[in-house]
Motif scaffolding. Structure first.
Motif, PDB file in Angstrom:
ATOM      1  N   GLY A 174       0.779  -1.221   0.000  1.00 47.59           N
ATOM      2  CA  GLY A 174       0.000   0.000   0.000  1.00 47.59           C
ATOM      3  C   GLY A 174       0.816   1.278   0.000  1.00 47.59           C
ATOM      4  O   GLY A 174       0.259   2.369   0.145  1.00 47.59           O
ATOM      5  N   LYS A 175       2.123   1.174  -0.192  1.00 47.96           N
ATOM      6  CA  LYS A 175       2.973   2.363  -0.168  1.00 47.96           C
ATOM      7  C   LYS A 175       3.713   2.528  -1.488  1.00 47.96           C
ATOM      8  O   LYS A 175       3.729   1.642  -2.333  1.00 47.96           O
ATOM      9  N   GLY A 176       4.347   3.668  -1.644  1.00 47.58           N
ATOM     10  CA  GLY A 176       5.123   3.931  -2.841  1.00 47.58           C
ATOM     11  C   GLY A 176       6.507   3.327  -2.761  1.00 47.58           C
ATOM     12  O   GLY A 176       6.985   2.976  -1.674  1.00 47.58           O
ATOM     13  N   PRO A 177       7.176   3.172  -3.903  1.00 49.11           N
ATOM     14  CA  PRO A 177       8.544   2.664  -3.896  1.00 49.11           C
ATOM     15  C   PRO A 177       9.472   3.573  -3.090  1.00 49.11           C
ATOM     16  O   PRO A 177       9.431   4.790  -3.235  1.00 49.11           O
ATOM     17  N   GLN A 178      10.285   2.953  -2.276  1.00 48.93           N
ATOM     18  CA  GLN A 178      11.216   3.689  -1.411  1.00 48.93           C
ATOM     19  C   GLN A 178      12.634   3.391  -1.875  1.00 48.93           C
ATOM     20  O   GLN A 178      13.037   2.233  -1.966  1.00 48.93           O
ATOM     21  N   PHE A 179      13.395   4.437  -2.152  1.00 48.19           N
ATOM     22  CA  PHE A 179      14.776   4.295  -2.609  1.00 48.19           C
ATOM     23  C   PHE A 179      15.629   3.564  -1.587  1.00 48.19           C
ATOM     24  O   PHE A 179      15.578   3.862  -0.383  1.00 48.19           O
ATOM     25  N   ILE A 180      16.404   2.585  -2.074  1.00 49.09           N
ATOM     26  CA  ILE A 180      17.328   1.881  -1.185  1.00 49.09           C
ATOM     27  C   ILE A 180      18.771   2.232  -1.541  1.00 49.09           C
ATOM     28  O   ILE A 180      19.530   2.717  -0.707  1.00 49.09           O
ATOM     29  N   ILE A 181      19.150   1.946  -2.769  1.00 47.40           N
ATOM     30  CA  ILE A 181      20.533   2.137  -3.189  1.00 47.40           C
ATOM     31  C   ILE A 181      20.574   2.203  -4.711  1.00 47.40           C
ATOM     32  O   ILE A 181      19.697   1.648  -5.385  1.00 47.40           O
ATOM     33  N   ASP A 182      21.576   2.882  -5.238  1.00 44.29           N
ATOM     34  CA  ASP A 182      21.715   2.994  -6.686  1.00 44.29           C
ATOM     35  C   ASP A 182      23.152   2.679  -7.095  1.00 44.29           C
ATOM     36  O   ASP A 182      24.058   2.598  -6.256  1.00 44.29           O
ATOM     37  N   ILE A 183      23.337   2.488  -8.379  1.00 40.97           N
ATOM     38  CA  ILE A 183      24.678   2.213  -8.905  1.00 40.97           C
ATOM     39  C   ILE A 183      24.739   2.650 -10.362  1.00 40.97           C
ATOM     40  O   ILE A 183      23.772   2.474 -11.115  1.00 40.97           O
ATOM     41  N   ARG A 184      25.856   3.220 -10.744  1.00 43.48           N
ATOM     42  CA  ARG A 184      26.075   3.603 -12.133  1.00 43.48           C
ATOM     43  C   ARG A 184      26.763   2.463 -12.875  1.00 43.48           C
ATOM     44  O   ARG A 184      27.412   1.615 -12.269  1.00 43.48           O
ATOM     45  N   ASN A 202      29.372   2.416 -14.538  1.00 44.72           N
ATOM     46  CA  ASN A 202      30.844   2.379 -14.497  1.00 44.72           C
ATOM     47  C   ASN A 202      31.366   1.751 -13.203  1.00 44.72           C
ATOM     48  O   ASN A 202      32.559   1.756 -12.938  1.00 44.72           O
ATOM     49  N   MET A 203      30.440   1.230 -12.391  1.00 43.09           N
ATOM     50  CA  MET A 203      30.809   0.551 -11.154  1.00 43.09           C
ATOM     51  C   MET A 203      30.280  -0.872 -11.211  1.00 43.09           C
ATOM     52  O   MET A 203      29.334  -1.168 -11.948  1.00 43.09           O
ATOM     53  N   ASP A 204      30.868  -1.763 -10.410  1.00 43.05           N
ATOM     54  CA  ASP A 204      30.304  -3.105 -10.317  1.00 43.05           C
ATOM     55  C   ASP A 204      29.835  -3.454  -8.903  1.00 43.05           C
ATOM     56  O   ASP A 204      29.197  -4.484  -8.689  1.00 43.05           O
ATOM     57  N   LYS A 205      30.113  -2.568  -7.972  1.00 44.49           N
ATOM     58  CA  LYS A 205      29.684  -2.835  -6.600  1.00 44.49           C
ATOM     59  C   LYS A 205      29.518  -1.508  -5.873  1.00 44.49           C
ATOM     60  O   LYS A 205      30.313  -0.580  -6.058  1.00 44.49           O
ATOM     61  N   ARG A 206      28.485  -1.468  -5.045  1.00 50.62           N
ATOM     62  CA  ARG A 206      28.312  -0.288  -4.202  1.00 50.62           C
ATOM     63  C   ARG A 206      27.677  -0.734  -2.892  1.00 50.62           C
ATOM     64  O   ARG A 206      26.760  -1.556  -2.892  1.00 50.62           O
ATOM     65  N   GLN A 207      28.179  -0.172  -1.803  1.00 52.04           N
ATOM     66  CA  GLN A 207      27.681  -0.592  -0.496  1.00 52.04           C
ATOM     67  C   GLN A 207      26.995   0.549   0.209  1.00 52.04           C
ATOM     68  O   GLN A 207      27.408   1.707   0.142  1.00 52.04           O
ATOM     69  N   GLY A 208      25.914   0.187   0.906  1.00 49.55           N
ATOM     70  CA  GLY A 208      25.246   1.132   1.772  1.00 49.55           C
ATOM     71  C   GLY A 208      25.181   0.540   3.168  1.00 49.55           C
ATOM     72  O   GLY A 208      25.944  -0.368   3.508  1.00 49.55           O
ATOM     73  N   GLN A 209      24.246   1.046   3.921  1.00 52.13           N
ATOM     74  CA  GLN A 209      24.085   0.510   5.274  1.00 52.13           C
ATOM     75  C   GLN A 209      23.312  -0.799   5.205  1.00 52.13           C
ATOM     76  O   GLN A 209      22.149  -0.825   4.838  1.00 52.13           O
ATOM     77  N   ARG A 210      23.950  -1.887   5.478  1.00 52.36           N
ATOM     78  CA  ARG A 210      23.390  -3.250   5.444  1.00 52.36           C
ATOM     79  C   ARG A 210      23.029  -3.730   4.045  1.00 52.36           C
ATOM     80  O   ARG A 210      22.534  -4.841   3.871  1.00 52.36           O
ATOM     81  N   VAL A 211      23.194  -2.919   3.036  1.00 52.21           N
ATOM     82  CA  VAL A 211      22.865  -3.332   1.673  1.00 52.21           C
ATOM     83  C   VAL A 211      24.056  -3.159   0.740  1.00 52.21           C
ATOM     84  O   VAL A 211      24.857  -2.248   0.914  1.00 52.21           O
ATOM     85  N   THR A 212      24.133  -4.073  -0.223  1.00 54.15           N
ATOM     86  CA  THR A 212      25.164  -4.015  -1.251  1.00 54.15           C
ATOM     87  C   THR A 212      24.509  -4.306  -2.583  1.00 54.15           C
ATOM     88  O   THR A 212      23.699  -5.242  -2.689  1.00 54.15           O
ATOM     89  N   VAL A 226      26.307  -9.919 -18.287  1.00 46.98           N
ATOM     90  CA  VAL A 226      25.093 -10.742 -18.379  1.00 46.98           C
ATOM     91  C   VAL A 226      23.848  -9.947 -18.022  1.00 46.98           C
ATOM     92  O   VAL A 226      22.773 -10.520 -17.859  1.00 46.98           O
ATOM     93  N   LYS A 227      23.981  -8.639 -17.897  1.00 46.45           N
ATOM     94  CA  LYS A 227      22.857  -7.746 -17.580  1.00 46.45           C
ATOM     95  C   LYS A 227      22.128  -8.216 -16.327  1.00 46.45           C
ATOM     96  O   LYS A 227      20.910  -8.469 -16.326  1.00 46.45           O
ATOM     97  N   HIS A 228      22.894  -8.305 -15.260  1.00 45.23           N
ATOM     98  CA  HIS A 228      22.362  -8.830 -14.011  1.00 45.23           C
ATOM     99  C   HIS A 228      22.707  -7.888 -12.865  1.00 45.23           C
ATOM    100  O   HIS A 228      23.817  -7.357 -12.777  1.00 45.23           O
ATOM    101  N   LEU A 229      21.726  -7.716 -12.008  1.00 48.35           N
ATOM    102  CA  LEU A 229      21.854  -6.847 -10.841  1.00 48.35           C
ATOM    103  C   LEU A 229      21.432  -7.656  -9.618  1.00 48.35           C
ATOM    104  O   LEU A 229      20.475  -8.440  -9.703  1.00 48.35           O
ATOM    105  N   SER A 230      22.130  -7.475  -8.513  1.00 45.31           N
ATOM    106  CA  SER A 230      21.669  -8.135  -7.301  1.00 45.31           C
ATOM    107  C   SER A 230      21.711  -7.176  -6.130  1.00 45.31           C
ATOM    108  O   SER A 230      22.495  -6.224  -6.102  1.00 45.31           O
ATOM    109  N   LEU A 231      20.849  -7.447  -5.172  1.00 41.97           N
ATOM    110  CA  LEU A 231      20.785  -6.683  -3.932  1.00 41.97           C
ATOM    111  C   LEU A 231      21.033  -7.645  -2.788  1.00 41.97           C
ATOM    112  O   LEU A 231      20.327  -8.655  -2.667  1.00 41.97           O
TER     113      LEU A 231
END
Lengths: 112, 114
Positions: free
Chosen positions: B41-51, B53-63, B70-75
């Motif tokens: 029942g809520k709107g999408p909430q931003f967690i983390i982003d990546i450009r 030109n990077m292959d990994k980015r870390q946030g608080q408890r999330v990577t 292979v056009k693949h993204l993981s959280l």
């Protein structure tokens, strides 16, 4: 923390009626968007708005839809003659310059 | 034709375990990717982003990991908590055009078990 707000949270209307969904984007943002999400499906892009004009729209955004920024704060989506298949959650989003788009809580539209 | 609801992939994890949510994106021209969390029942909430030109980015408890080959993204969510239960969407931005509208993936329902 600033956030995107939307009103109403719920809207029930009869088929063929006009509805206006309202959004207040984050105040210093420049790009505004409407998306919709039919129950159980993906979020789909409808339209983007920048510098007081539509910059892109999807094939969903036909002549029944229009958007307006009537003043410095509100951003509205109008559906002129609603159809049953317009029933969905409608989300407004905004961004400043960088790509991150921030979404509002949505308006749930039910067309009977 | 009849509109069919999307079959949402599901992931159930024990509280405290790590979660990995996967996404295959569609367009090799996309240069920016975002993970959103959507609670009922809520709107999408931003967690983390990546450009792109990077292959990994870390946030608080999330990577977020990006594999452009292979056009693949993981959280990855570390030490998953009950409040992490939600639908998680990846979204991509095409590099062309000024509108930078997002194309969303189909989402994964994450359930955290006590």
């Amino acid at each position: 923390e600033p956030e995107v707000t939307q009103t109403p949270s719920h809207q029930v209307t009869q088929m063929g009626q006009e509805v206006i969904l309202r959004c207040v984007p984050i105040s210093n943002h420049l790009y505004f968007y409407w998306y919709r999400q039919i129950l159980g499906q993906k979020v789909e892009f409808l339209v983007s708005f920048y510098n007081n004009e539509i910059s892109e729209k999807s094939e969903i955004f036909d002549d029944q839809f229009s958007v307006e920024r009537p003043d410095g704060s509100n951003f509205t989506l109008k559906i002129r003659s609603t159809k049953l298949e317009d029933s969905a959650m409608y989300f407004c989003a905004s961004r400043l310059v960088l790509e991150t788009q921030y979404f509002g809580p949505g308006t749930r539209l039910l067309v009977l | 034709g009849e509109s069919v609801g999307l079959h949402l992939p599901t992931l159930s994890v024990q509280e405290g375990d790590n979660s990995i949510i996967n996404c295959a994106y569609s367009n090799s021209a996309s240069d920016y990717f975002i993970w959103y969390k959507q609670e009922s029942g809520k709107g999408p909430q931003f967690i983390i982003d990546i450009r792109s030109n990077m292959d990994k980015r870390q946030g608080q408890r999330v990577t977020v990991l990006l594999n452009k080959t292979v056009k693949h993204l993981s959280l990855q969510i570390a030490a998953t908590q009950p409040g992490d239960s939600a639908v998680y969407f990846c979204a991509e931005n095409l590099s062309s055009g000024s509108a930078r509208q997002l194309t969303f993936g189909s989402g994964t329902q994450l359930t955290v078990l006590p």
